[in-house]
Structures are given as C-alpha cells and as structure tokens.
Design an enzyme around this catalytic site. Structure first.
Site, PDB file in Angstrom:
ATOM      1  N   ALA A  56    -113.713 -74.308  31.104  1.00  0.00           N
ATOM      2  CA  ALA A  56    -114.524 -73.820  29.980  1.00  0.00           C
ATOM      3  C   ALA A  56    -113.966 -72.515  29.433  1.00  0.00           C
ATOM      4  O   ALA A  56    -113.376 -71.719  30.155  1.00  0.00           O
ATOM      5  CB  ALA A  56    -115.971 -73.604  30.439  1.00  0.00           C
ATOM      6  N   LYS A  75    -113.598 -57.763  36.616  1.00  0.00           N
ATOM      7  CA  LYS A  75    -114.079 -56.601  37.378  1.00  0.00           C
ATOM      8  C   LYS A  75    -115.528 -56.225  37.077  1.00  0.00           C
ATOM      9  O   LYS A  75    -116.149 -55.477  37.832  1.00  0.00           O
ATOM     10  CB  LYS A  75    -113.206 -55.374  37.077  1.00  0.00           C
ATOM     11  CG  LYS A  75    -111.731 -55.565  37.320  1.00  0.00           C
ATOM     12  CD  LYS A  75    -110.972 -54.313  36.898  1.00  0.00           C
ATOM     13  CE  LYS A  75    -109.473 -54.544  36.904  1.00  0.00           C
ATOM     14  NZ  LYS A  75    -109.048 -55.459  35.818  1.00  0.00           N
ATOM     15  N   VAL A 103    -108.636 -55.434  42.147  1.00  0.00           N
ATOM     16  CA  VAL A 103    -107.846 -54.209  42.329  1.00  0.00           C
ATOM     17  C   VAL A 103    -106.493 -54.610  42.914  1.00  0.00           C
ATOM     18  O   VAL A 103    -106.438 -55.230  43.969  1.00  0.00           O
ATOM     19  CB  VAL A 103    -108.524 -53.209  43.286  1.00  0.00           C
ATOM     20  CG1 VAL A 103    -107.782 -51.876  43.292  1.00  0.00           C
ATOM     21  CG2 VAL A 103    -109.988 -53.009  42.941  1.00  0.00           C
ATOM     22  N   ALA A 161    -104.115 -56.666  41.600  1.00  0.00           N
ATOM     23  CA  ALA A 161    -103.676 -58.045  41.320  1.00  0.00           C
ATOM     24  C   ALA A 161    -103.731 -58.875  42.593  1.00  0.00           C
ATOM     25  O   ALA A 161    -104.802 -59.113  43.125  1.00  0.00           O
ATOM     26  CB  ALA A 161    -102.294 -58.045  40.673  1.00  0.00           C
ATOM     27  N   GLU A 188    -102.443 -54.062  27.674  1.00  0.00           N
ATOM     28  CA  GLU A 188    -103.385 -54.873  26.903  1.00  0.00           C
ATOM     29  C   GLU A 188    -102.916 -54.904  25.446  1.00  0.00           C
ATOM     30  O   GLU A 188    -102.131 -54.041  25.023  1.00  0.00           O
ATOM     31  CB  GLU A 188    -104.788 -54.258  26.980  1.00  0.00           C
ATOM     32  CG  GLU A 188    -105.405 -54.269  28.373  1.00  0.00           C
ATOM     33  CD  GLU A 188    -105.672 -55.664  28.884  1.00  0.00           C
ATOM     34  OE1 GLU A 188    -105.963 -56.564  28.075  1.00  0.00           O
ATOM     35  OE2 GLU A 188    -105.564 -55.874  30.107  1.00  0.00           O
ATOM     36  N   ASP A 192    -109.998 -48.658  33.050  1.00  0.00           N
ATOM     37  CA  ASP A 192    -109.622 -49.740  33.960  1.00  0.00           C
ATOM     38  C   ASP A 192    -109.359 -49.188  35.366  1.00  0.00           C
ATOM     39  O   ASP A 192    -109.807 -49.766  36.363  1.00  0.00           O
ATOM     40  CB  ASP A 192    -108.381 -50.459  33.430  1.00  0.00           C
ATOM     41  CG  ASP A 192    -107.963 -51.603  34.328  1.00  0.00           C
ATOM     42  OD1 ASP A 192    -108.756 -52.553  34.500  1.00  0.00           O
ATOM     43  OD2 ASP A 192    -106.856 -51.553  34.884  1.00  0.00           O
ATOM     44  N   LYS A 226    -111.586 -49.877  38.962  1.00  0.00           N
ATOM     45  CA  LYS A 226    -110.963 -50.265  40.236  1.00  0.00           C
ATOM     46  C   LYS A 226    -111.344 -49.285  41.342  1.00  0.00           C
ATOM     47  O   LYS A 226    -111.619 -49.680  42.484  1.00  0.00           O
ATOM     48  CB  LYS A 226    -109.447 -50.332  40.073  1.00  0.00           C
ATOM     49  CG  LYS A 226    -108.992 -51.455  39.151  1.00  0.00           C
ATOM     50  CD  LYS A 226    -107.496 -51.396  38.895  1.00  0.00           C
ATOM     51  CE  LYS A 226    -107.049 -52.509  37.959  1.00  0.00           C
ATOM     52  NZ  LYS A 226    -105.609 -52.456  37.638  1.00  0.00           N
TER      53      LYS A 226
END
Length: 385
Positions: A67, A141, A171, A173, A230, A241, A245
């Site tokens: 989805a 997150k 956190v 990857a 990004e 970001d 984390k």
C-alpha cells in the site's frame, strides 16, 4: 556382542525416511505500507529471497498487501515480481481497517505490518494494527519520537496483545545499535553516555568539507547529486533528524524526554529556513562564508563533525542532557577518522569506563535501510509461533 546386536537391529529396523517437503513451514504474512525508495527495495529484496529463505529457514514469507497513501494491492497468496505493475492496474482505495479485515477473512497467521512511510498520521494506526493481530516493523521514526504518552500506550498495547515492535533502522540504518543498547540496558549495565555522528548525509558533507578546499555549497551540491540528502537538504541541515534519533536512544534507556528537551544547532541561516526549495537552491551560496570561517578557525589537527550527544545523569528519568551540535574534533579520534557517509556511535558504560563500545558503518542509503528492515522482519519471524 551388544554392539553386533545393535547393528543388526538397526539394519533390520531402519528409521523411517523423512520427506522434508512434508514438514510444515512457518507461514508469515506481511503487509507493506509505503513502497517508495526504501519500501520498493524491501519488497524486491523479499521476493528475490523467498525461495532461499524457505529452504534455509523453513519459513514461508509472503507479502499479502502493498500500500501507499492512496491504494493497496491485496493477494492472499502473495504479490509477485510484477507487483508495481499489478498494483497500478488493480490497486484499490483502502483503509487500515480493510487490510485488517482482509487478513481475518482469509485466516492469515503471523501478521507483520511494515511502516516504510514518513507519515506522521500513519503511526496513529499502530495501536489498531496491533489490536488486529499485527506485530510491527518500522523505518519511520515518528512513532518513537512523538509524545511520550503515545510511546507508553503503544508499548502497553503490545504487551497486552503479546506482539512485537522492531525498529532497528530508526537509528543508524542497518547497524545493530538499538539492539545493542537494549541488551546492555536490560542486563543492568549503566550506560553513561552515547555520542556520535548520527546522520549519513551530514557525515558525508562534513567529512568532505573539512578536508577539502571546496566551498560549502559545492560540497552540499555534490551530496545532493549523489543522493545522500533529502530532496530538500534543509531537512538534514536543520538537525531535527539527528535529534529524533538521539531521542529514540534516550527513550530506550527509559529516560522521560521529549523532542523539545533537545538543544539543536540549526545549520540553516534564519532567512533561508522558510523560503521555497527553489529559492533556497538559488541562495545556497550564502552558506559559503560562515562555513568557510568555521573551517578556517579549526586547529591543524581538527575536523568538523555534526554530533548527537546524550549525557548527564542517565540513572535518573529526567537527568539527561541532549545536544545536537557542529563541533571540532581531533583528526586522530574515532569521530575524526570517519570517511564517506558512514555513521559512528560511541557507547560509554560504567563497566567499560573511558573506552567506549564503537559501532560504525553505512549510515545512509535506501538499499542499506531496506536490508535493515528485512533483518527486523526475519528476527521477528523467529519469535512468532
């Protein structure tokens, strides 16, 4: 004499042969929400690995739902390699309730919902999914960084319904960071500090900028072109970001912190924070002078690193200090020797003293994150009945 008799009995009464194909494999049914860069990679990784997982782990891993924010593709037998084409043709409008209902109508067992969105609204469905029989895996997150009341209520529901929630990729990857901190904390180890370079994007930017003569805007453009940031790099440069984390790690230690408790150094000048993305790109050169001054003021053996730092009295629920700052560090330190887009985390504990546990590796990239989510799915599958 007894040995001869035993050998004779074995020959006369051989053990029946077991048909390995008749052994019932554990069936795990997965619903993937969000099939963008990370979600799409994850779906392809799972489909490519299904036969090998079935052979090596006696696990039948099936994606029964895919989805995005608008439509869903549902298939009780599992989506195939052409899932995107099929979804474009057959995808239907849906609600989370309708996906839950589909799983109930088809008696699907061992349910896992995967959140690969960045949607603050989707996390509000987590409790509903858990109550509907799903465990959770998330690269998003937000579920771990919104209000502490939501955080606690979700964990209460998970406990009551005997479901799991894994989010290792929140956190670092795919690095085994959260799991390590959980194990240390649950074992009674007193963690005294966690610090490091939490962002693969900012790692690349300052690793490159500190050791070159390029302007900051040149390095930033390079990072954008390489896909390290990004689409709007201000989402990286603002520090939010990294702060999220850091908050996730604080909450793993049962600290009662909110995002507002974190001191964040925003690297974007105030006059560029609210302009359009296109306007920011046109004015990006205005970052060059202030960052040139920062680099010029470094000592000979120093480099710049954008660091998250959790310290203070971590034995108290409200004793933590959380900072996110651009700071100079010695070149010969673990943080100073970082290369590329790697992330690095230093975990200080009472037992280890001044020598931290260091976890370092790839801190950015869709393939790495997808592989980390895949790892959480497999770990969770091992726990399911």
């Amino acid at each position: 004499m007894s040995t001869i008799t035993l050998e004779k009995n074995i020959q006369e009464q051989p053990f029946p042969l077991i048909d390995l194909d008749t052994i019932k494999k554990k069936k795990v049914n997965v619903a993937v929400f969000g099939h963008g860069t990370v979600g799409g990679r994850l779906i392809d990784q799972i489909i490519t690995s299904q036969k090998e997982i079935s052979r090596r782990r006696d696990l039948d891993l099936t994606i029964f739902a895919v989805a995005n924010s608008k439509t869903v593709l549902l298939d009780k037998k599992g989506v195939k390699e052409n899932w995107l084409e099929e979804k474009n043709e057959k995808g239907k409008a849906y609600t989370v309730e309708s996906v839950i209902k589909f799983s109930e109508e088809h008696n699907l067992e061992n349910l896992i919902a995967i959140d690969n969105t960045a949607d603050p609204d989707f996390v509000l469905h987590y409790k509903k999914l858990v109550e509907g029989g799903f465990s959770l895996v998330s690269s998003n997150k937000i579920g771990n960084t919104i209000g502490l009341d939501f955080y606690r209520n979700l964990r209460k529901t998970l406990s009551e319904k005997k479901k799991e929630y894994l989010y290792e990729t929140n956190v670092g990857a795919g690095l085994p960071l959260i799991d390590t901190i959980k194990l240390l904390h649950l074992s009674g180890e007193n963690i005294t500090r966690i610090k490091g370079v939490f962002s693969g994007s900012l790692s690349y930017i300052f690793n490159t900028f500190s050791e070159s003569e390029k302007t900051f805007s040149e390095v930033l453009n390079q990072a954008i072109e390489n896909g390290f940031t990004e689409p709007d790099p201000r989402e990286d440069l603002c520090g939010n970001d990294v702060a999220r984390k850091l908050l996730i790690l604080a909450r793993e230690l049962d600290l009662h912190n909110e995002l507002d408790d974190i001191s964040i150094q925003n690297l974007i000048p105030k006059h560029l924070r609210s302009v359009s993305k296109s306007a920011f790109f046109k004015q990006m050169h205005e970052l060059d002078v202030p960052f040139h001054i920062k680099r010029k003021n470094l000592a000979k053996d120093e480099v710049l690193r954008y660091i998250g730092d959790l310290h203070g009295d971590l034995s108290k629920e409200d004793g933590a200090v959380l900072n996110v700052n651009l700071v100079p560090v010695p070149k010969n330190s673990a943080l100073g020797q970082l290369k590329g887009s790697d992330s690095i985390f230093e975990i200080y504990t009472e037992s280890y003293g001044k020598n931290p546990i260091v976890i370092q590796g790839a801190g950015a990239g869709a393939a790495v994150t997808a592989r980390g989510v895949f790892g959480d799915i497999l770990r969770l599958s091992d726990k399911l009945d």
